[in-house]
Enzyme design. Sequence first.
Site: not given
Length: 153
Positions: A7, A10-13
């Site tokens: 993705d 990376l870090v998301h909701g």
Amino acid sequence: MHFVRIDNRLVHGQVIETWLPHTRARMIAVVNDELAGNMLRQEIMSLAIPDGVDIVFLPVAKMTAFFSGSARQDMDALILFSSCADARAAFESGYGFTCLNLGNLHYAAGKKQICPHVALSKEDETCLRFFVQNGVKIDYRCVPGDSELPRAF
């Protein structure tokens, strides 16, 4: 069990709200060379992580060694790569996995949109063929509740 996802965000909701509960991961490993050296971005991303979940930021070259211990091999972890090339580099260095989730690869010039959330370059297609040839299932789901799409390249 390790859940491996590409993705580019990376870090998301979506990762925090859907994949983290779905996988029951107690650790998120963000495997990205640029982010591994950027403490400010790490701190910002870490703010979104719920209590009880650890987050580590690893360069691709150190990922296999980090997960080589039996305790880390067996833990529920969500592994995030930003590109197919990074996932392949980790795989070729000895980090084995049998399923690869394609969560999001943004469209850009020269890429072919294969589903609403994934656009592939020629290099991405070659990379995914490598995984298929090595027995890795490609999972084209944006979120856990989506229907699995058939091989799309």
